[in-house]
Design a protein around this motif. Sequence first.
Motif, PDB file in Angstrom:
ATOM      1  N   ARG A   1     -39.835   3.484   6.758  1.00 31.65           N
ATOM      2  CA  ARG A   1     -40.635   4.349   5.880  1.00 31.65           C
ATOM      3  C   ARG A   1     -42.054   3.798   5.851  1.00 31.65           C
ATOM      4  O   ARG A   1     -42.254   2.600   5.692  1.00 31.65           O
ATOM      5  CB  ARG A   1     -40.047   4.372   4.471  1.00 31.65           C
ATOM      6  CG  ARG A   1     -40.811   5.323   3.556  1.00 31.65           C
ATOM      7  CD  ARG A   1     -40.030   5.733   2.339  1.00 31.65           C
ATOM      8  NE  ARG A   1     -38.793   6.407   2.735  1.00 31.65           N
ATOM      9  CZ  ARG A   1     -37.784   6.616   1.904  1.00 31.65           C
ATOM     10  NH1 ARG A   1     -37.856   6.228   0.652  1.00 31.65           N
ATOM     11  NH2 ARG A   1     -36.686   7.234   2.322  1.00 31.65           N
TER      12      ARG A   1
ATOM     13  N   ASP B   1     -41.012   2.493  -4.962  1.00 27.84           N
ATOM     14  CA  ASP B   1     -40.838   3.032  -3.615  1.00 27.84           C
ATOM     15  C   ASP B   1     -39.821   2.216  -2.815  1.00 27.84           C
ATOM     16  O   ASP B   1     -39.044   2.768  -2.032  1.00 27.84           O
ATOM     17  CB  ASP B   1     -42.174   3.084  -2.875  1.00 27.84           C
ATOM     18  CG  ASP B   1     -43.016   4.269  -3.280  1.00 27.84           C
ATOM     19  OD1 ASP B   1     -42.496   5.187  -3.955  1.00 27.84           O
ATOM     20  OD2 ASP B   1     -44.208   4.290  -2.920  1.00 27.84           O
TER      21      ASP B   1
ATOM     22  N   ALA C   1     -36.415   3.225  -4.129  1.00 29.65           N
ATOM     23  CA  ALA C   1     -36.066   4.574  -3.650  1.00 29.65           C
ATOM     24  C   ALA C   1     -35.666   4.543  -2.177  1.00 29.65           C
ATOM     25  O   ALA C   1     -34.703   5.204  -1.777  1.00 29.65           O
ATOM     26  CB  ALA C   1     -37.237   5.531  -3.871  1.00 29.65           C
ATOM     27  N   PHE C   2     -36.386   3.791  -1.377  1.00 30.49           N
ATOM     28  CA  PHE C   2     -36.066   3.644   0.040  1.00 30.49           C
ATOM     29  C   PHE C   2     -34.652   3.086   0.200  1.00 30.49           C
ATOM     30  O   PHE C   2     -33.839   3.634   0.949  1.00 30.49           O
ATOM     31  CB  PHE C   2     -37.097   2.724   0.695  1.00 30.49           C
ATOM     32  CG  PHE C   2     -36.820   2.379   2.139  1.00 30.49           C
ATOM     33  CD1 PHE C   2     -36.725   3.354   3.114  1.00 30.49           C
ATOM     34  CD2 PHE C   2     -36.695   1.050   2.527  1.00 30.49           C
ATOM     35  CE1 PHE C   2     -36.495   3.030   4.446  1.00 30.49           C
ATOM     36  CE2 PHE C   2     -36.469   0.719   3.856  1.00 30.49           C
ATOM     37  CZ  PHE C   2     -36.368   1.702   4.820  1.00 30.49           C
TER      38      PHE C   2
ATOM     39  N   ASP D   1     -31.837   5.548  -0.833  1.00 27.44           N
ATOM     40  CA  ASP D   1     -31.536   6.577   0.169  1.00 27.44           C
ATOM     41  C   ASP D   1     -30.423   6.139   1.124  1.00 27.44           C
ATOM     42  O   ASP D   1     -29.806   6.967   1.781  1.00 27.44           O
ATOM     43  CB  ASP D   1     -32.791   6.926   0.977  1.00 27.44           C
ATOM     44  CG  ASP D   1     -33.794   7.753   0.192  1.00 27.44           C
ATOM     45  OD1 ASP D   1     -33.434   8.250  -0.905  1.00 27.44           O
ATOM     46  OD2 ASP D   1     -34.937   7.892   0.672  1.00 27.44           O
ATOM     47  N   TYR D   2     -30.175   4.837   1.182  1.00 26.30           N
ATOM     48  CA  TYR D   2     -29.135   4.294   2.058  1.00 26.30           C
ATOM     49  C   TYR D   2     -28.032   3.589   1.263  1.00 26.30           C
ATOM     50  O   TYR D   2     -27.290   2.770   1.787  1.00 26.30           O
ATOM     51  CB  TYR D   2     -29.776   3.352   3.109  1.00 26.30           C
ATOM     52  CG  TYR D   2     -30.752   4.131   3.930  1.00 26.30           C
ATOM     53  CD1 TYR D   2     -30.325   4.903   5.009  1.00 26.30           C
ATOM     54  CD2 TYR D   2     -32.102   4.190   3.572  1.00 26.30           C
ATOM     55  CE1 TYR D   2     -31.211   5.685   5.720  1.00 26.30           C
ATOM     56  CE2 TYR D   2     -33.002   4.976   4.281  1.00 26.30           C
ATOM     57  CZ  TYR D   2     -32.542   5.720   5.355  1.00 26.30           C
ATOM     58  OH  TYR D   2     -33.418   6.511   6.055  1.00 26.30           O
TER      59      TYR D   2
END
Length: 137
Positions: A5, A44, A47-48, A51-52
């Motif tokens: 990202r 951030d 959040a990254f 997502d996984y």
Amino acid sequence: MVATRSRLYPGTEHLMGWEVGEHGFRIVLDADLTGFVEEVLAADIRAFLADYGLTPEQVATWVCHPGGPKVIEKIVETLGLPAKALDVTWSSLREHGNLSSVSVLHVLQETRGRPGTPAVLMALGPGFSAELLLLHW
């Protein structure tokens, strides 16, 4: 490498960057950078990872060169990382100074992750920008 990202945060040129003058490049590091790390960057990163299906606590290895001591301390504090999580980053900074863009590669070269575990590689740069990589060691 599992995922990447990239983020460029508009209006943050004053936080980190370069001033180019007749004597070459001069780094710009604003005192508000640590506040930005706490308020925006940490969210951030969370959040990254989310997502996984991960949290910072589940990441076994952190490969990071975020710029300087105050930023390193703020990342550890804000993400709730163990004190030793960024030992290789600290060692690189102490022994070689800020190597600018290649710092994160030096830290990566010196890092010994645990096989079968997730890792995060993080590089911060001018503008203010962030590159995040989720690795499976």
